[in-house]
Design a protein around this motif. Structure first.
Motif, short mmCIF file in Angstrom:
data_model
loop_
_atom_site.label_atom_id
_atom_site.label_comp_id
_atom_site.label_asym_id
_atom_site.label_seq_id
_atom_site.Cartn_x
_atom_site.Cartn_y
_atom_site.Cartn_z
N LEU A 75 -31.51 -17.34 -2.34
CA LEU A 75 -31.17 -16.47 -3.08
C LEU A 75 -30.94 -14.93 -2.04
O LEU A 75 -31.88 -14.56 -1.41
N LYS A 76 -29.77 -14.68 -1.90
CA LYS A 76 -29.27 -13.49 -1.14
C LYS A 76 -29.16 -12.27 -1.72
O LYS A 76 -29.35 -11.25 -1.20
N VAL A 77 -28.53 -12.36 -2.93
CA VAL A 77 -27.90 -11.34 -3.67
C VAL A 77 -28.28 -11.22 -5.08
O VAL A 77 -28.28 -12.51 -5.73
N ILE A 78 -28.81 -10.20 -5.56
CA ILE A 78 -28.83 -10.02 -7.14
C ILE A 78 -27.98 -8.92 -7.62
O ILE A 78 -28.00 -7.61 -6.92
N SER A 79 -27.22 -9.31 -8.45
CA SER A 79 -26.02 -7.92 -8.93
C SER A 79 -26.51 -7.78 -10.69
O SER A 79 -26.40 -8.77 -11.18
N THR A 80 -26.86 -6.70 -10.64
CA THR A 80 -27.04 -6.32 -12.22
C THR A 80 -25.87 -5.57 -12.89
O THR A 80 -25.38 -4.56 -12.21
N MET A 81 -25.53 -5.95 -14.06
CA MET A 81 -24.40 -5.40 -14.60
C MET A 81 -24.97 -4.22 -15.45
O MET A 81 -24.97 -4.16 -16.66
N SER A 82 -25.37 -3.24 -14.56
CA SER A 82 -26.27 -1.98 -15.45
C SER A 82 -26.38 -0.98 -14.25
O SER A 82 -26.48 -1.55 -12.97
N VAL A 83 -26.47 0.07 -14.43
CA VAL A 83 -27.04 1.24 -13.76
C VAL A 83 -28.50 1.36 -13.40
O VAL A 83 -28.88 1.71 -12.36
N GLY A 84 -28.86 0.96 -14.75
CA GLY A 84 -30.49 0.95 -14.72
C GLY A 84 -31.03 -0.22 -13.84
O GLY A 84 -30.38 -1.49 -14.00
N ARG A 302 -17.29 -1.92 -20.22
CA ARG A 302 -17.92 -3.05 -20.12
C ARG A 302 -17.19 -4.08 -19.26
O ARG A 302 -17.61 -4.84 -18.30
N SER A 303 -15.70 -4.10 -19.50
CA SER A 303 -15.19 -4.67 -18.44
C SER A 303 -15.06 -4.33 -17.13
O SER A 303 -15.36 -5.23 -16.30
N THR A 304 -15.08 -3.04 -17.12
CA THR A 304 -15.26 -2.59 -15.52
C THR A 304 -16.42 -2.79 -15.05
O THR A 304 -16.74 -3.13 -13.96
N MET A 305 -17.53 -2.85 -15.60
CA MET A 305 -19.07 -2.96 -15.13
C MET A 305 -19.05 -4.46 -14.85
O MET A 305 -19.60 -4.73 -13.78
#
Ligand code: NDP
Ligand code: DGY
Length: 328
Positions: A75-84, A302-305
């Protein structure tokens, strides 16, 4: 490609199609997805992440040591669909050299707009008034009926004058706000200048504000920050709004303040837990407006996020600069 092999990624929920398309159209990206509107069960998350190079997750997924261990060393990357990012165990993530992407800026306008809507709903008692129309409580125009509090000539206190906090102040200013106060880890003259906002300690913000808007990040320092002492200091006529994270507020103390008239009203877009149980005492109060964490919920946002989260993930997997990387 990671070392010439295909990049394996796990996506923890059904996300807007535009985001998934970015991943599926990327060469050499194998996507496994929990394709549901409902959160991925813990066991499925632990199984799904095993052996993956990338993880695209949401704020409702707790990414802790157990998940990182289940994922393994690839596991190299975690991408969260949030700013928090309070759902991510950052120390554990950093220890493993995993990079993190998140989605600031793109949701600021939508969240600020919702914060203003919630503030107006609470201070002008909109849900209560709508209910009166439906249940026959509206008998005639009455001078003393359904009165609330307005923004004109008011003092607004913002807890956390960051991206969203500033966007809220920018939207509230034209309503005739007289004075902006803010608090945070220190004064930010460049952020406050546009509103002539004054940096004050939390206690003074509580005492002087007619409206308190919470837009800070959830951290150990902000957890439970709005508590009995805070609400006791607020004016009886003041209105409290929280669009950050539920845990910034001690909900029992907020309930008592609302139930005993220590403050006039509250508007919450975030609670602890989420969803709030339907028999929760806060839901019995007329002066508390509660929304189901919809701050960023416009179709476009939400689409842009989702697209940003996908692009963060891909850039991280390719060893490139991410559009928005959280620096650990
Ligand atoms: P920013 O990082 O731009 O702002 C966060 C703010 O928190 C900063 O101004 C920071 O102030 C402040 N802060 C940190 N520590 C404290 C403290 N001890 N006391 C008071 N303030 C503090 O983030 P955003 O504005 O983009 O987002 C803020 C939060 O809003 C997110 O972390 C998320 O939890 C929430 N959010 C909720 C949404 C919803 O749907 N309801 C949608 C989007 C975000 P300083 O720089 O002085 O430390
Ligand atoms: C966030 O991004 O942190 C919000 O809570 C949801 O958009």
């Amino acid at each position: 490609r990671v070392g010439g092999a295909a990049m394996a990624v796990f996506v923890t929920r059904r996300i807007p199609a535009e985001g998934l398309r970015v991943l599926s159209q990327a060469g050499g990206c194998r996507v496994q997805q929990w394709d549901s509107e409902e959160p991925v069960p813990r066991a499925e998350l632990l199984a799904g992440v095993a052996g993956k190079h990338g993880l695209l997750c949401l704020l409702s997924d707790r990414i802790d040591r157990e998940v990182l261990e289940a994922a393994g060393p690839d596991l190299k990357v975690i991408s969260t669909m949030s700013v928090g990012f309070d759902h991510l165990a950052l120390e554990e993530i950093k220890k493993r050299g995993i990079r993190v992407g998140y989605t600031p800026d793109v949701l600021t306008d939508a969240t600020a707009e919702l914060s203003v809507a919630l503030l107006l709903s609470a201070c002008r008692r909109l849900p209560e008034a709508v209910e009166q129309v439906k249940n026959g409580g509206w008998t005639t125009w009455k001078p003393l009926w359904m009165c609330g509090y307005g923004l004109s000539d008011s003092t607004v206190g913002i807890i956390g004058l960051g991206r969203i906090g500033q966007a809220v102040a920018r939207r509230l200013k034209p309503f005739g706000v007289k004075k902006f106060l803010y608090t945070g880890s220190g004064p930010k003259p460049e952020s406050g200048a546009e509103f002539e906002a004054e940096f004050v300690p939390l206690t003074r913000l509580a005492e002087e504000s007619d409206f308190v808007v919470v837009t800070c990040a959830l951290t150990p320092a902000t957890q439970g920050m709005c508590n009995k002492d805070f609400f006791t200091r607020m004016k009886k006529t003041s209105v409290f709004v929280n669009t950050s994270r539920g845990s910034v507020v001690n909900q029992e103390d907020l309930y008592n303040a609302l139930a005993h008239g220590q403050i006039a009203a509250a508007g919450l877009d975030v609670t602890t837990p989420e969803p709030l149980p339907t028999d929760h005492p806060l839901l019995s109060l007329k002066n508390c407006v509660i929304l189901p964490h919809i701050g960023s919920a416009t179709y476009a946002t939400r689409s842009t996020m989702a697209v940003l989260a996908a692009n963060n993930l891909l850039a991280g997997l390719r060893g490139e600069a991410m559009p928005h990387e959280l620096l650990l």
